[in-house]
Design a protein around this motif. Structure first.
Motif, mmCIF file in Angstrom:
data_model
loop_
_atom_site.group_PDB
_atom_site.id
_atom_site.type_symbol
_atom_site.label_atom_id
_atom_site.label_comp_id
_atom_site.label_asym_id
_atom_site.label_seq_id
_atom_site.Cartn_x
_atom_site.Cartn_y
_atom_site.Cartn_z
ATOM 1 N N ASP A 7 32.232 36.382 42.389
ATOM 2 C CA ASP A 7 31.562 37.142 41.068
ATOM 3 C C ASP A 7 31.121 36.041 39.922
ATOM 4 O O ASP A 7 30.240 36.062 39.368
ATOM 5 N N VAL A 8 32.164 35.333 39.589
ATOM 6 C CA VAL A 8 32.233 34.627 38.647
ATOM 7 C C VAL A 8 32.659 33.167 39.060
ATOM 8 O O VAL A 8 33.557 32.891 39.282
ATOM 9 N N LEU A 9 31.671 31.968 38.572
ATOM 10 C CA LEU A 9 32.142 30.731 38.572
ATOM 11 C C LEU A 9 32.303 30.136 37.521
ATOM 12 O O LEU A 9 31.380 30.427 36.587
ATOM 13 N N ILE A 10 33.297 29.378 37.326
ATOM 14 C CA ILE A 10 33.663 28.772 35.754
ATOM 15 C C ILE A 10 33.744 27.419 36.097
ATOM 16 O O ILE A 10 34.617 26.421 36.991
ATOM 17 N N LEU A 11 32.824 26.520 35.395
ATOM 18 C CA LEU A 11 32.752 25.060 35.459
ATOM 19 C C LEU A 11 33.293 24.568 34.406
ATOM 20 O O LEU A 11 33.237 24.581 33.258
ATOM 21 N N GLY A 12 34.859 23.836 34.723
ATOM 22 C CA GLY A 12 35.505 23.303 33.958
ATOM 23 C C GLY A 12 36.806 24.159 33.518
ATOM 24 O O GLY A 12 36.983 25.060 33.260
ATOM 25 N N GLY A 13 37.971 23.424 33.821
ATOM 26 C CA GLY A 13 39.251 24.045 33.789
ATOM 27 C C GLY A 13 39.975 23.657 32.718
ATOM 28 O O GLY A 13 41.215 23.305 32.707
ATOM 29 N N GLY A 198 27.791 35.307 41.065
ATOM 30 C CA GLY A 198 26.929 36.135 39.975
ATOM 31 C C GLY A 198 26.788 35.774 38.824
ATOM 32 O O GLY A 198 25.664 35.909 38.127
ATOM 33 N N HIS A 199 27.834 35.233 38.064
ATOM 34 C CA HIS A 199 27.321 34.563 36.848
ATOM 35 C C HIS A 199 28.181 33.310 36.605
ATOM 36 O O HIS A 199 29.577 33.008 37.287
ATOM 37 N N LEU A 200 27.744 32.229 35.943
ATOM 38 C CA LEU A 200 28.289 31.085 35.772
ATOM 39 C C LEU A 200 28.566 30.612 34.093
ATOM 40 O O LEU A 200 27.978 30.949 33.590
ATOM 41 N N PHE A 201 30.215 30.504 34.045
ATOM 42 C CA PHE A 201 30.351 30.031 32.591
ATOM 43 C C PHE A 201 30.403 28.567 32.914
ATOM 44 O O PHE A 201 31.235 27.925 33.419
ATOM 45 N N ASN A 202 29.645 27.815 31.640
ATOM 46 C CA ASN A 202 29.613 26.362 31.891
ATOM 47 C C ASN A 202 30.835 26.029 30.694
ATOM 48 O O ASN A 202 30.452 26.379 29.133
ATOM 49 N N CYS A 203 32.010 25.682 31.125
ATOM 50 C CA CYS A 203 32.969 25.279 30.018
ATOM 51 C C CYS A 203 33.504 23.832 30.114
ATOM 52 O O CYS A 203 34.626 23.532 30.311
ATOM 53 N N ALA A 204 32.424 22.880 30.290
ATOM 54 C CA ALA A 204 32.844 21.534 30.782
ATOM 55 C C ALA A 204 33.032 20.557 29.577
ATOM 56 O O ALA A 204 32.812 19.452 29.715
ATOM 57 N N GLY A 205 33.501 21.252 28.335
ATOM 58 C CA GLY A 205 33.841 20.178 27.340
ATOM 59 C C GLY A 205 32.901 19.207 26.891
ATOM 60 O O GLY A 205 31.971 19.455 26.401
ATOM 61 N N LEU A 206 33.283 18.023 27.083
ATOM 62 C CA LEU A 206 32.717 16.608 26.702
ATOM 63 C C LEU A 206 31.376 16.627 27.445
ATOM 64 O O LEU A 206 30.433 15.822 26.913
#
Ligand SMILES: Cc1cc2nc3c(=O)[nH]c(=O)nc-3n(C[C@H](O)[C@H](O)[C@H](O)COP(=O)(O)OP(=O)(O)OC[C@H]3O[C@@H](n4cnc5c(N)ncnc54)[C@H](O)[C@@H]3O)c2cc1C
Length: 410
Positions: A7-13, A198-206
């Motif tokens: 459902d959700v793919l988060i880029l950046g942990g 379904g939705h992607l969150f780009n949390c890739a910081g730098l």
């Protein structure tokens, strides 16, 4: 060919990505979540390399996103850390004016803090001396923030990752090379695996701006990296402040100035820093590692233009902070807060981080607040600067609230 659907793919942990995953679970929005990170271990960048200060919310303009989430986020992260008995130093913070002309800024900070819901008290010279006998305030006044605390950031990241994995979040690490196909809501990995989302969150910081550009988002923004070196008081040094000691910052400049921070260890180690020197690469933590000469040259040109135009008090930043990587200047900045500190009391710390500041090429200005832009079936968190670590749980809610109307989940 392998294929997987989330459902959700988060880029950046980092903390922002992990907290979005956490809040998706807590708010029962989705349980089918994948976190993908380019590194084999989480916490290799800002979330594992910061000062660990849980900021109390004094600095931010009332109404800004930072102001909206800092106080509540700090309370939530602190409670989360305490419940798990992770290291926490509830040491508070004192802010002093190193020069008399900076004294009125204390009133600005107190007013901002109170408007944001933070607890602040004015102290006189005697109260300051009782807590840190060696501290110097040019006007005799100081601002006390009892709710500032210090944690060990890497432990927070590791524990949050572990709990999320136990709750069924899928982690894909060591994935530096992927290809985005926004029109197909797919990411292709190097081994041929296709990740459908379904939705992607780009949390890739730098790297968040570069990732956003691949989705056709935020093309007029780019991140400028600044290296944050730390020094520390040697364990045998007779001066060991028991609380955070910060200078009154120039509120037009994005950095808070070199400060003293006791760690959350049983015997606290006091760090001095971080500096904020233009970096030669977004991940150029040491020596020649991850050098990006073309990017550094382009950034220096941007900074030179900022200097000439004196945009956002930039000349003051250059004069006061850009060269603090030089030990004599760092020592001088430390002595503005504690005049008794000598060269033989301090040593370079192993700790180093890189802070990014988002530059808007249209307005020719640095962005001061968090910025979150929508994209095709995606949300791009572009300026997760300090206090994003402190505020991460509340910031995640804010990002989700903004994205919810466009989330198209089963
Ligand atoms: C020196 C320093 C001191 C600071 N002090 C404080 C403080 O005391 N208090 C505070 O609240 N804040 C502080 N901050 C700010 C705080 O650390 C950041 O705001 C916060 O950690 C940002 O979290 P993040 O998740 O956005 O980024 P990050 O922690 O950098 O996480 C981003 C993740 O994305 C991954 N990634 C990058 N590119 C890709 C890609 N292409 N594909 C997949 N994954 C990718 C990275 O590997 C990383 O794991 C400080 C920052 C620095 C650098």
């Amino acid at each position: 060919m392998n294929s997987h659907s989330s459902d959700v793919l988060i880029l950046g942990g980092g903390m922002v990505g992990l907290c979005i995953a956490h809040q998706l679970l807590e708010r029962d929005i989705s349980r089918n979540i994948t976190v993908l990170d380019k590194e084999p271990e989480l916490g290799r960048h800002s979330s594992g390399r910061n000062s660990g200060v849980l900021h109390a919310g004094l600095y931010y303009k009332p109404g800004s996103l930072k102001a909206q989430v800092c106080v509540s986020g700090s309370r939530r992260l602190r409670a989360w850390v305490e419940e798990r008995q992770l290291p926490l130093n509830p040491c508070g913070k004192v802010i002093v004016p190193p020069r008399a002309e900076l004294d009125p800024q204390l009133d600005v900070l107190a007013a901002r803090g109170r408007a944001n819901g933070a607890v602040v008290e004015f102290w006189d010279a005697q109260q300051l001396q009782e807590l840190i006998p060696e501290a110097h305030s040019a006007s005799g006044r100081a601002l006390w923030s009892p709710n500032t605390a210090v944690v060990k950031p890497i432990k927070v990241v590791m524990r949050l990752r572990q709990e999320l994995a136990e709750r069924g979040i899928r982690f894909l690490q060591d994935q530096p090379h992927w290809q985005a196909r926004p029109d197909q809501q797919t990411l292709a990995l190097t081994d041929g695996t296709r990740l459908q989302y379904g939705h992607l969150f780009n949390c890739a910081g730098l790297q968040a701006d570069r990732v956003a550009h691949q989705f056709g988002v935020g093309s007029h923004y780019s991140l400028l990296p600044f290296k944050g070196l730390y020094w520390q008081l040697k364990p045998g040094c007779p001066i060991q402040p028991r609380t955070n000691l910060y200078p009154v910052p120039d509120l037009n400049v994005p950095f808070l100035g070199v400060h003293f921070t006791p760690s959350a260890d049983a015997t606290p180690l006091v760090s001095i820093g971080p500096t904020a020197t233009p970096a030669w690469g977004r991940e150029n933590y040491r020596g020649l590692q991850a050098l990006e000469p073309a990017m550094a040259a382009a950034n220096l040109a941007v900074l030179a233009r900022q200097y000439l135009a004196n945009q956002g008090g930039f000349r003051r930043y250059v004069h006061e902070q850009a060269f603090l990587a030089l030990p004599p200047l760092l020592l001088r900045a430390a002595q503005e807060l504690i005049p008794a500190v000598r060269a033989e009391h301090i040593e370079l710390s192993q700790k180093v981080g890189i802070r990014s500041q988002l530059f808007n090429h249209r307005t020719q200005r640095l962005e001061d607040d968090f910025l979150c832009l929508p994209g095709p079936c995606s949300t791009h968190v572009l300026n997760a600067i300090s206090p994003a670590f402190t505020a991460s749980f509340a910031l995640a809610d804010l990002i989700l609230d903004q994205a919810l109307p466009t989330l198209n989940l089963p």
